[in-house]
Design a protein around this motif. Structure first.
Motif, PDB file in Angstrom:
ATOM      1  N   ASP A  96     -39.772 -29.688   9.866  1.00 29.33           N
ATOM      2  CA  ASP A  96     -40.154 -28.611   8.958  1.00 29.33           C
ATOM      3  C   ASP A  96     -40.593 -27.430   9.836  1.00 29.33           C
ATOM      4  O   ASP A  96     -41.511 -27.565  10.645  1.00 29.33           O
ATOM      5  N   LYS A 148     -37.934 -24.042   1.637  1.00 26.95           N
ATOM      6  CA  LYS A 148     -38.380 -24.714   2.862  1.00 26.95           C
ATOM      7  C   LYS A 148     -37.295 -24.539   3.923  1.00 26.95           C
ATOM      8  O   LYS A 148     -36.111 -24.617   3.625  1.00 26.95           O
ATOM      9  N   TYR A 150     -35.823 -26.003   7.613  1.00 26.38           N
ATOM     10  CA  TYR A 150     -35.812 -27.151   8.507  1.00 26.38           C
ATOM     11  C   TYR A 150     -34.862 -26.889   9.655  1.00 26.38           C
ATOM     12  O   TYR A 150     -33.841 -26.229   9.492  1.00 26.38           O
TER      13      TYR A 150
END
Length: 158
Positions: A96, A148, A150
């Motif tokens: 992450d 998000k 990654y």
């Protein structure tokens, strides 16, 4: 045309086992429960009877669903999978980019997905973002909790 459902051999075996259990163990148990409840008399106010009939309806519905999945299953032999690009069956290690938390996921069929054990559905937003990418690339996923980012650390098979 019948749409195939991709599955790992392990996921297919689990579906077959659940189908066997529901047909050979659960179905007779429910029939027995209905029979016992029926023997208690007046069915209109018999909660045991209604609960058993509800369980029977649920079980038979799940059996129909499982038979459909088993019939349409396309078992993908992960031992024959390789390459650097992510596709069905790949195990992917991610980090992450906000929290530096590492996560490892295997991309599997919808019926065998279980996020707690690291198996994500091929149709999930994160899997769709990963497909076709390679180690070293970054992805952005629009998840229910917001976007998000990654970085893909590693892609393995088997």
């Amino acid at each position: 045309m019948v749409e195939k459902v991709p599955m790992t051999p392990g996921g297919f075996a689990k579906l077959q086992e659940e189908l066997r259990w529901r047909q050979q163990e659960e179905r007779p148990r429910i029939i027995e429960a209905i029979s016992e409840a029926r023997a208690h008399g007046d069915l209109s106010e018999n909660a045991e009877y209604h609960a058993a009939k509800e369980a029977q309806s649920h079980n038979e519905g799940r059996i129909t669903e499982l038979e459909d999945f088993v019939a349409r299953a396309e078992i993908i032999d992960l031992s024959k999978m390789s390459g650097s690009k992510i596709k069905f069956g790949a195990t992917v290690k991610l980090i992450d980019e906000d929290t530096d938390e590492e996560k490892t996921y295997q991309i599997v069929g919808d019926q065998e997905a279980d996020v707690k054990s690291g198996r994500i559905s091929i149709s999930s937003p994160i899997a769709r973002a990963l497909i076709g990418k390679e180690a070293g690339e970054s992805i952005e996923v629009n998840a229910p909790g917001g976007s998000k980012a990654y970085e893909i650390l590693e892609v393995t098979w088997g």
